[in-house]
Enzyme design. Sequence first.
Site, short mmCIF file in Angstrom:
data_model
loop_
_atom_site.label_atom_id
_atom_site.label_comp_id
_atom_site.label_asym_id
_atom_site.label_seq_id
_atom_site.Cartn_x
_atom_site.Cartn_y
_atom_site.Cartn_z
N ILE A 18 -4.05 -1.30 -0.32
CA ILE A 18 -4.48 -1.14 -1.72
C ILE A 18 -5.06 -2.44 -2.26
CG2 ILE A 18 -3.62 -0.69 -4.05
CD1 ILE A 18 -1.55 1.24 -2.75
N ILE A 92 6.50 -4.87 -0.39
CA ILE A 92 7.02 -4.50 0.92
C ILE A 92 8.02 -3.35 0.77
CG2 ILE A 92 6.78 -6.80 1.94
CD1 ILE A 92 9.85 -7.14 1.52
N GLN A 148 13.63 7.68 -4.79
CA GLN A 148 13.34 8.24 -3.47
C GLN A 148 14.49 7.93 -2.52
OE1 GLN A 148 10.90 10.29 -2.25
NE2 GLN A 148 12.14 10.25 -0.40
N TYR A 154 13.67 -0.29 -3.13
CA TYR A 154 12.27 -0.17 -3.56
C TYR A 154 12.18 0.55 -4.91
CZ TYR A 154 7.24 0.94 -2.99
OH TYR A 154 5.88 1.06 -3.15
N ILE A 187 -0.18 6.60 -0.58
CA ILE A 187 -1.54 6.17 -0.29
C ILE A 187 -1.62 5.82 1.20
CG2 ILE A 187 -3.37 4.54 -0.92
CD1 ILE A 187 -2.40 6.28 -3.29
P1 NAP Z 1 0.45 -2.91 2.72
O1 NAP Z 1 -0.72 -2.27 3.34
O2 NAP Z 1 1.70 -3.04 3.48
O3 NAP Z 1 -0.02 -4.36 2.18
C1 NAP Z 1 0.92 -5.19 1.54
C2 NAP Z 1 0.24 -6.45 1.06
O4 NAP Z 1 1.24 -7.27 0.42
C3 NAP Z 1 -0.32 -7.28 2.21
O5 NAP Z 1 -1.51 -7.90 1.78
C4 NAP Z 1 0.76 -8.32 2.45
O6 NAP Z 1 0.27 -9.53 2.98
C5 NAP Z 1 1.22 -8.55 1.01
N1 NAP Z 1 2.55 -9.18 0.97
C6 NAP Z 1 3.71 -8.74 1.51
N2 NAP Z 1 4.71 -9.61 1.25
C7 NAP Z 1 4.16 -10.63 0.53
C8 NAP Z 1 4.65 -11.83 -0.02
N3 NAP Z 1 5.94 -12.20 0.09
N4 NAP Z 1 3.79 -12.64 -0.69
C9 NAP Z 1 2.49 -12.30 -0.83
N5 NAP Z 1 1.96 -11.18 -0.32
C10 NAP Z 1 2.78 -10.35 0.35
O7 NAP Z 1 0.87 -2.18 1.36
P2 NAP Z 1 0.07 -1.19 0.39
O8 NAP Z 1 0.41 0.19 0.76
O9 NAP Z 1 -1.35 -1.59 0.28
O10 NAP Z 1 0.84 -1.50 -0.98
C11 NAP Z 1 0.33 -2.36 -1.97
C12 NAP Z 1 1.18 -2.19 -3.23
O11 NAP Z 1 1.13 -0.84 -3.64
C13 NAP Z 1 2.65 -2.52 -3.00
O12 NAP Z 1 3.18 -3.15 -4.16
C14 NAP Z 1 3.26 -1.16 -2.83
O13 NAP Z 1 4.63 -1.15 -3.13
C15 NAP Z 1 2.44 -0.34 -3.76
N6 NAP Z 1 2.43 1.10 -3.49
C16 NAP Z 1 2.03 1.56 -2.28
C17 NAP Z 1 2.03 2.93 -2.06
C18 NAP Z 1 1.59 3.53 -0.76
O14 NAP Z 1 1.82 4.73 -0.57
N7 NAP Z 1 0.96 2.79 0.14
C19 NAP Z 1 2.45 3.80 -3.06
C20 NAP Z 1 2.86 3.28 -4.27
C21 NAP Z 1 2.84 1.94 -4.49
P3 NAP Z 1 0.27 -9.80 4.59
O15 NAP Z 1 -0.86 -8.97 5.14
O16 NAP Z 1 0.03 -11.25 4.72
O17 NAP Z 1 1.61 -9.35 5.08
#
Ligand code: NAP
Length: 233
Positions: A18, A92, A148, A154, A187
Amino acid sequence: MKETTPHIALVTGASRGIGAAIALELAHQGFVVIGTATTDEGAAKISHTLSAYANCRGVNLNVNDAAAVDALVEQITTQHKALHVLVNNAGITKDRMFLKMTPDDWHAVIDTNLNSMFNVTKQVVPDMVERGWGRIIQISSVNGEKGQSGQTNYSAAKAGDIGFVKALAQEGARAGITVNSITPGYIATEMVKAIDPAVVEKSILPHIPVGRLGKPEEIARCVVFHSLSKRSN
Ligand code: NAP
Protein backbone atom coordinates in the site's frame (compact mmCIF):
# COMPACT_ATOMS: atom_id res chain seq x y z
CA MET A 1 2.31 32.71 5.40
CA LYS A 2 -0.70 30.48 4.75
CA GLU A 3 -0.27 27.99 1.96
CA THR A 4 -2.98 26.06 0.15
CA THR A 5 -0.92 23.70 -1.99
CA PRO A 6 0.78 20.78 -0.29
CA HIS A 7 4.06 19.85 -1.78
CA ILE A 8 6.30 17.70 0.43
CA ALA A 9 4.97 14.31 1.56
CA LEU A 10 6.51 11.73 3.90
CA VAL A 11 5.17 8.19 3.42
CA THR A 12 6.33 5.55 5.90
CA GLY A 13 6.62 1.96 4.71
CA ALA A 14 6.79 2.85 1.02
CA SER A 15 8.97 -0.05 -0.16
CA ARG A 16 6.04 -2.25 -1.14
CA GLY A 17 2.32 -2.84 -0.93
CA ILE A 18 0.00 0.00 0.00
CA GLY A 19 2.79 2.44 0.88
CA ALA A 20 4.52 1.96 -2.47
CA ALA A 21 1.24 2.68 -4.29
CA ILE A 22 0.64 5.77 -2.13
CA ALA A 23 4.15 7.11 -2.78
CA LEU A 24 3.80 6.60 -6.53
CA GLU A 25 0.35 8.18 -6.73
CA LEU A 26 1.38 11.21 -4.65
CA ALA A 27 4.48 11.66 -6.82
CA HIS A 28 2.27 11.41 -9.89
CA GLN A 29 0.07 14.15 -8.43
CA GLY A 30 3.09 16.47 -8.12
CA PHE A 31 4.17 15.95 -4.53
CA VAL A 32 7.81 15.64 -3.61
CA VAL A 33 7.65 12.26 -1.90
CA ILE A 34 10.10 10.91 0.65
CA GLY A 35 9.27 7.25 1.16
CA THR A 36 10.75 5.06 3.86
CA ALA A 37 11.90 1.44 4.12
CA THR A 38 13.70 -0.41 6.89
CA THR A 39 16.75 -1.27 4.76
CA ASP A 40 19.08 0.57 2.39
CA GLU A 41 18.03 -1.90 -0.29
CA GLY A 42 14.37 -1.00 0.24
CA ALA A 43 15.20 2.72 0.22
CA ALA A 44 17.07 2.30 -3.10
CA LYS A 45 14.05 0.46 -4.52
CA ILE A 46 11.80 3.39 -3.61
CA SER A 47 14.23 5.88 -5.19
CA HIS A 48 14.27 3.75 -8.33
CA THR A 49 10.46 3.52 -8.49
CA LEU A 50 10.13 7.27 -8.06
CA SER A 51 13.07 8.19 -10.29
CA ALA A 52 10.85 9.85 -12.90
CA TYR A 53 9.70 12.40 -10.33
CA ALA A 54 12.01 15.25 -9.31
CA ASN A 55 13.42 15.13 -5.76
CA CYS A 56 11.38 12.06 -4.80
CA ARG A 57 13.43 9.45 -3.00
CA GLY A 58 13.59 6.56 -0.57
CA VAL A 59 15.28 6.65 2.83
CA ASN A 60 16.06 4.05 5.45
CA LEU A 61 13.97 4.54 8.59
CA ASN A 62 12.72 2.40 11.45
CA VAL A 63 9.61 4.18 12.72
CA ASN A 64 10.24 2.70 16.17
CA ASP A 65 13.49 4.67 16.45
CA ALA A 66 12.36 8.09 17.69
CA ALA A 67 15.82 9.64 17.32
CA ALA A 68 16.05 8.49 13.69
CA VAL A 69 12.58 9.87 12.98
CA ASP A 70 13.59 13.17 14.56
CA ALA A 71 16.73 13.32 12.39
CA LEU A 72 14.84 12.52 9.18
CA VAL A 73 12.11 15.11 9.74
CA GLU A 74 14.79 17.69 10.60
CA GLN A 75 16.62 16.82 7.39
CA ILE A 76 13.45 17.11 5.28
CA THR A 77 12.31 20.41 6.77
CA THR A 78 15.81 21.86 6.45
CA GLN A 79 16.12 20.81 2.83
CA HIS A 80 12.57 21.52 1.65
CA LYS A 81 11.54 24.17 4.22
CA ALA A 82 8.31 22.28 4.87
CA LEU A 83 6.60 18.95 5.36
CA HIS A 84 2.99 19.27 4.25
CA VAL A 85 1.67 15.71 4.21
CA LEU A 86 2.43 12.77 6.50
CA VAL A 87 1.17 9.30 5.67
CA ASN A 88 1.65 6.92 8.60
CA ASN A 89 1.48 3.67 6.65
CA ALA A 90 4.26 1.44 8.05
CA GLY A 91 2.83 -1.61 9.75
CA ILE A 92 3.38 -5.27 10.55
CA THR A 93 1.39 -8.28 11.66
CA LYS A 94 2.36 -11.06 14.05
CA ASP A 95 -0.83 -13.07 14.08
CA ARG A 96 -1.38 -15.66 16.77
CA MET A 97 -4.31 -16.73 18.91
CA PHE A 98 -4.18 -14.88 22.22
CA LEU A 99 -3.44 -18.04 24.23
CA LYS A 100 -0.21 -18.43 22.26
CA MET A 101 0.67 -14.76 21.80
CA THR A 102 4.06 -13.85 23.29
CA PRO A 103 5.02 -10.50 24.81
CA ASP A 104 7.31 -9.99 21.78
CA ASP A 105 4.39 -10.52 19.37
CA TRP A 106 2.37 -8.01 21.34
CA HIS A 107 4.99 -5.30 21.75
CA ALA A 108 6.35 -5.50 18.20
CA VAL A 109 2.91 -4.87 16.71
CA ILE A 110 1.91 -2.19 19.22
CA ASP A 111 5.26 -0.42 18.72
CA THR A 112 5.27 -0.48 14.93
CA ASN A 113 1.56 0.12 14.31
CA LEU A 114 0.64 2.43 17.20
CA ASN A 115 3.60 3.90 19.10
CA SER A 116 5.25 4.85 15.81
CA MET A 117 2.36 7.23 15.20
CA PHE A 118 3.50 9.20 18.22
CA ASN A 119 7.14 9.12 17.09
CA VAL A 120 6.49 10.39 13.59
CA THR A 121 3.48 12.65 14.05
CA LYS A 122 5.08 14.36 17.05
CA GLN A 123 7.93 15.54 14.83
CA VAL A 124 5.83 16.92 11.97
CA VAL A 125 3.02 18.71 13.81
CA PRO A 126 5.00 21.76 15.03
CA ASP A 127 5.94 22.70 11.46
CA MET A 128 2.34 22.23 10.29
CA VAL A 129 1.01 24.40 13.14
CA GLU A 130 3.50 27.12 12.25
CA ARG A 131 2.45 26.98 8.60
CA GLY A 132 -1.29 26.78 9.40
CA TRP A 133 -1.65 23.82 7.08
CA GLY A 134 -1.03 20.11 7.22
CA ARG A 135 -2.46 16.77 6.21
CA ILE A 136 -1.93 13.66 8.33
CA ILE A 137 -3.27 10.36 7.09
CA GLN A 138 -3.14 7.14 9.06
CA ILE A 139 -3.53 3.75 7.42
CA SER A 140 -5.49 1.84 10.04
CA SER A 141 -7.51 -1.30 9.30
CA VAL A 142 -11.03 -2.62 9.26
CA ASN A 143 -9.77 -5.08 11.87
CA GLY A 144 -9.23 -2.15 14.25
CA GLU A 145 -12.94 -1.43 13.91
CA LYS A 146 -14.41 -4.91 14.05
CA GLY A 147 -11.66 -6.98 15.72
CA GLN A 148 -10.20 -10.15 14.19
CA SER A 149 -9.53 -13.54 15.72
CA GLY A 150 -5.77 -14.16 15.89
CA GLN A 151 -5.06 -10.43 15.86
CA THR A 152 -5.58 -9.08 19.37
CA ASN A 153 -2.28 -7.18 19.03
CA TYR A 154 -3.04 -5.83 15.55
CA SER A 155 -6.70 -5.04 16.27
CA ALA A 156 -5.70 -3.20 19.46
CA ALA A 157 -3.04 -1.17 17.65
CA LYS A 158 -5.29 -0.29 14.73
CA ALA A 159 -8.18 0.66 17.04
CA GLY A 160 -5.69 2.82 18.95
CA ASP A 161 -4.69 4.49 15.69
CA ILE A 162 -8.31 5.44 15.09
CA GLY A 163 -8.67 6.95 18.58
CA PHE A 164 -5.43 8.89 18.09
CA VAL A 165 -6.66 10.26 14.77
CA LYS A 166 -10.05 11.31 16.17
CA ALA A 167 -8.42 13.18 19.07
CA LEU A 168 -5.65 14.84 17.05
CA ALA A 169 -8.17 15.87 14.37
CA GLN A 170 -9.97 17.89 17.05
CA GLU A 171 -6.72 19.54 18.12
CA GLY A 172 -5.58 20.24 14.57
CA ALA A 173 -8.79 21.58 13.03
CA ARG A 174 -8.36 25.23 13.97
CA ALA A 175 -4.71 25.14 12.94
CA GLY A 176 -5.66 24.04 9.42
CA ILE A 177 -4.43 20.50 10.00
CA THR A 178 -6.69 17.62 9.01
CA VAL A 179 -6.06 14.20 10.50
CA ASN A 180 -7.78 11.26 8.86
CA SER A 181 -7.75 7.52 9.13
CA ILE A 182 -8.23 5.17 6.20
CA THR A 183 -9.32 1.71 7.29
CA PRO A 184 -8.74 -0.73 4.42
CA GLY A 185 -10.27 -4.15 4.23
CA TYR A 186 -8.08 -6.94 2.88
CA ILE A 187 -5.67 -5.65 0.23
CA ALA A 188 -3.51 -7.81 -2.05
CA THR A 189 -0.05 -7.20 -0.55
CA GLU A 190 2.69 -9.29 1.07
CA MET A 191 0.91 -8.79 4.40
CA VAL A 192 -2.10 -10.74 3.14
CA LYS A 193 0.08 -13.24 1.24
CA ALA A 194 1.31 -14.31 4.69
CA ILE A 195 -2.19 -15.66 5.42
CA ASP A 196 -2.89 -19.29 4.51
CA PRO A 197 -4.49 -19.13 0.99
CA ALA A 198 -7.17 -21.59 2.13
CA VAL A 199 -8.18 -19.16 4.90
CA VAL A 200 -8.31 -16.29 2.39
CA GLU A 201 -10.46 -18.39 0.05
CA LYS A 202 -12.85 -19.79 2.64
CA SER A 203 -13.02 -17.16 5.39
CA ILE A 204 -12.07 -13.81 3.89
CA LEU A 205 -13.22 -13.56 0.27
CA PRO A 206 -16.84 -14.64 0.98
CA HIS A 207 -17.20 -11.59 3.28
CA ILE A 208 -15.99 -9.11 0.64
CA PRO A 209 -19.01 -7.92 -1.36
CA VAL A 210 -17.08 -7.60 -4.65
CA GLY A 211 -15.51 -11.03 -4.10
CA ARG A 212 -11.89 -9.97 -4.47
CA LEU A 213 -9.06 -8.45 -2.43
CA GLY A 214 -8.62 -4.71 -2.69
CA LYS A 215 -5.79 -3.20 -4.71
CA PRO A 216 -3.10 -0.93 -3.17
CA GLU A 217 -3.91 1.70 -5.82
CA GLU A 218 -7.47 1.94 -4.48
CA ILE A 219 -6.12 2.99 -1.08
CA ALA A 220 -3.62 5.35 -2.70
CA ARG A 221 -6.46 7.25 -4.36
CA CYS A 222 -8.09 7.82 -0.94
CA VAL A 223 -4.79 9.21 0.38
CA VAL A 224 -4.54 11.60 -2.57
CA PHE A 225 -8.09 12.79 -1.86
CA HIS A 226 -7.15 13.76 1.71
CA SER A 227 -3.76 15.16 0.69
CA LEU A 228 -5.27 17.55 -1.83
CA SER A 229 -8.20 18.70 0.30
CA LYS A 230 -8.42 22.45 0.85
CA ARG A 231 -8.65 24.39 4.10
CA SER A 232 -12.10 24.53 5.62
CA ASN A 233 -11.45 27.41 8.04
P1 NAP B 1 3.46 -4.72 3.58
O1 NAP B 1 3.33 -5.03 2.15
O2 NAP B 1 3.88 -5.79 4.51
O3 NAP B 1 4.45 -3.45 3.72
C1 NAP B 1 4.75 -2.95 5.00
C2 NAP B 1 5.61 -1.72 4.87
O4 NAP B 1 5.90 -1.25 6.21
C3 NAP B 1 6.96 -2.03 4.23
O5 NAP B 1 7.35 -0.92 3.45
C4 NAP B 1 7.89 -2.19 5.43
O6 NAP B 1 9.23 -1.86 5.14
C5 NAP B 1 7.29 -1.13 6.36
N1 NAP B 1 7.71 -1.35 7.75
C6 NAP B 1 7.53 -2.45 8.51
N2 NAP B 1 8.06 -2.26 9.74
C7 NAP B 1 8.59 -1.01 9.74
C8 NAP B 1 9.28 -0.23 10.69
N3 NAP B 1 9.55 -0.68 11.94
N4 NAP B 1 9.69 1.02 10.35
C9 NAP B 1 9.41 1.51 9.12
N5 NAP B 1 8.78 0.81 8.16
C10 NAP B 1 8.36 -0.43 8.48
O7 NAP B 1 2.10 -4.15 4.18
P2 NAP B 1 0.81 -3.51 3.49
O8 NAP B 1 -0.19 -4.56 3.31
O9 NAP B 1 1.20 -2.66 2.34
O10 NAP B 1 0.30 -2.60 4.70
C11 NAP B 1 0.54 -1.21 4.79
C12 NAP B 1 -0.32 -0.64 5.90
O11 NAP B 1 -1.68 -0.90 5.62
C13 NAP B 1 -0.03 -1.27 7.26
O12 NAP B 1 -0.15 -0.28 8.28
C14 NAP B 1 -1.14 -2.28 7.40
O13 NAP B 1 -1.41 -2.59 8.73
C15 NAP B 1 -2.26 -1.57 6.72
N6 NAP B 1 -3.34 -2.44 6.23
C16 NAP B 1 -3.06 -3.44 5.36
C17 NAP B 1 -4.12 -4.23 4.92
C18 NAP B 1 -3.91 -5.36 3.95
O14 NAP B 1 -4.84 -6.15 3.77
N7 NAP B 1 -2.76 -5.48 3.29
C19 NAP B 1 -5.41 -4.01 5.38
C20 NAP B 1 -5.64 -2.98 6.26
C21 NAP B 1 -4.60 -2.19 6.68
P3 NAP B 1 10.30 -3.02 4.71
O15 NAP B 1 9.97 -3.37 3.29
O16 NAP B 1 11.62 -2.36 4.85
O17 NAP B 1 10.08 -4.15 5.66
